[in-house]
Design a protein around this motif. Structure first.
Motif, short mmCIF file in Angstrom:
data_model
loop_
_atom_site.label_atom_id
_atom_site.label_comp_id
_atom_site.label_asym_id
_atom_site.label_seq_id
_atom_site.Cartn_x
_atom_site.Cartn_y
_atom_site.Cartn_z
N ASN A 188 0.82 -1.20 0.00
CA ASN A 188 0.00 0.00 0.00
C ASN A 188 0.87 1.26 0.00
N ALA A 189 1.93 1.27 0.80
CA ALA A 189 2.82 2.43 0.84
C ALA A 189 3.47 2.65 -0.53
N ASN A 190 3.89 1.57 -1.17
CA ASN A 190 4.49 1.68 -2.50
C ASN A 190 3.48 2.19 -3.51
N ASP A 191 2.27 1.64 -3.49
CA ASP A 191 1.22 2.09 -4.41
C ASP A 191 0.85 3.55 -4.17
N ALA A 192 0.80 3.96 -2.91
CA ALA A 192 0.47 5.35 -2.60
C ALA A 192 1.58 6.28 -3.08
N LEU A 233 -3.41 3.83 3.36
CA LEU A 233 -4.41 3.36 4.33
C LEU A 233 -4.01 3.72 5.75
N THR A 234 -5.00 4.12 6.54
CA THR A 234 -4.77 4.34 7.97
C THR A 234 -4.73 2.97 8.64
N PRO A 235 -4.22 2.88 9.86
CA PRO A 235 -4.24 1.57 10.55
C PRO A 235 -5.65 0.98 10.66
N THR A 236 -6.66 1.81 10.87
CA THR A 236 -8.04 1.32 10.94
C THR A 236 -8.50 0.79 9.59
N ASP A 237 -8.17 1.52 8.54
CA ASP A 237 -8.51 1.05 7.19
C ASP A 237 -7.80 -0.26 6.87
N LEU A 238 -6.55 -0.36 7.28
CA LEU A 238 -5.77 -1.57 7.05
C LEU A 238 -6.43 -2.77 7.73
N GLN A 239 -6.91 -2.57 8.95
CA GLN A 239 -7.61 -3.66 9.65
C GLN A 239 -8.88 -4.06 8.92
N SER A 240 -9.61 -3.08 8.42
CA SER A 240 -10.85 -3.37 7.69
C SER A 240 -10.57 -4.15 6.42
N VAL A 241 -9.56 -3.74 5.68
CA VAL A 241 -9.21 -4.41 4.42
C VAL A 241 -8.74 -5.84 4.68
N LEU A 242 -8.10 -6.07 5.81
CA LEU A 242 -7.54 -7.38 6.13
C LEU A 242 -8.42 -8.20 7.09
#
Length: 156
Positions: A97-101, A109-118
Motif C-alpha cells: 500500500n505504501a508503495n502504491d500510494a 491506508l490508515t491503521p483502521t482502514d488496514l484492519q478493515s481491508v484485512l
C-alpha cells in the motif's frame, strides 16, 4: 480481595503457572515471583515468553502468511528503537500500500482502514490461534503466563 502470587519456572519448559503463598519457598526452588521482578526484569520475561509463544505458533501453521514476525523499528520523532510483532499479511499489505500510494496508484491506508481491508486474514489468524490453543496445552500455558505477566506490567 486476596492477591495471589503468580510464578512460573524460570526455564518455562513446563510452562506451568502456579499460585503459591511462600516467596521464600519459591526462591529456594529456583522459581520466579512476578512481584519480585524489577520493571526491566519483567519486560525481559515478557520478551522471552512472547518469543516462545510466537515460535510455537509459527512452527504449527502451514500458511506462512499467518506467521508472526517481530522486528525493530524507530518510531517517528524518536531515536529509540522499538519492537513490533505482526502477522506477515499485515507487513506485506502495508508495504504494498505504501508503495502504491507513493506511485499514485492508491491512497495510503490508515491503521483502521488496514484492519478493515484485512478482516478476512485476521479472522483466519484468529482461527489458527484458536485451533492451536485447543490442540496444545503448552501453547495455552504460554498464553496464560504471557497474560499474567502483561497484567502485572499494566498494574505497576
Amino acid at each position: 480481595m486476596k492477591v495471589l502470587r503468580f510464578i512460573y519456572l524460570s526455564a518455562f519448559c513446563s510452562g506451568l503457572l502456579l499460585a503459591l503463598p511462600s516467596t521464600q519457598t519459591l526462591a529456594a526452588e529456583g522459581q520466579i515471583v512476578m512481584e519480585d521482578l524489577t520493571p526491566s526484569q519483567l519486560r525481559g520475561e515478557i520478551k522471552k515468553i512472547e518469543t516462545e509463544f510466537y515460535q510455537v505458533f509459527n512452527r504449527s501453521i502451514e500458511d506462512e502468511n499467518l506467521a508472526i514476525i517481530c522486528y525493530e523499528y524507530i518510531p517517528t520523532g524518536s531515536n529509540i528503537k522499538a519492537e513490533a510483532c505482526e502477522p506477515q499479511f499485515v507487513i506485506d499489505k502495508r508495504g504494498n500500500n505504501a508503495n502504491d500510494a507513493r506511485l499514485g496508484y492508491d491512497l495510503l491506508l490508515t491503521p483502521t482502514d488496514l484492519q478493515s481491508v484485512l478482516a478476512a486474514e485476521y479472522k483466519a489468524l484468529n482461527a489458527a490461534m484458536s485451533e492451536l490453543s485447543a490442540q496444545s496445552e503448552y501453547f495455552r500455558e504460554l498464553n496464560s503466563i504471557l497474560s499474567a505477566l502483561r497484567e502485572e506490567q499494566e498494574n505497576r
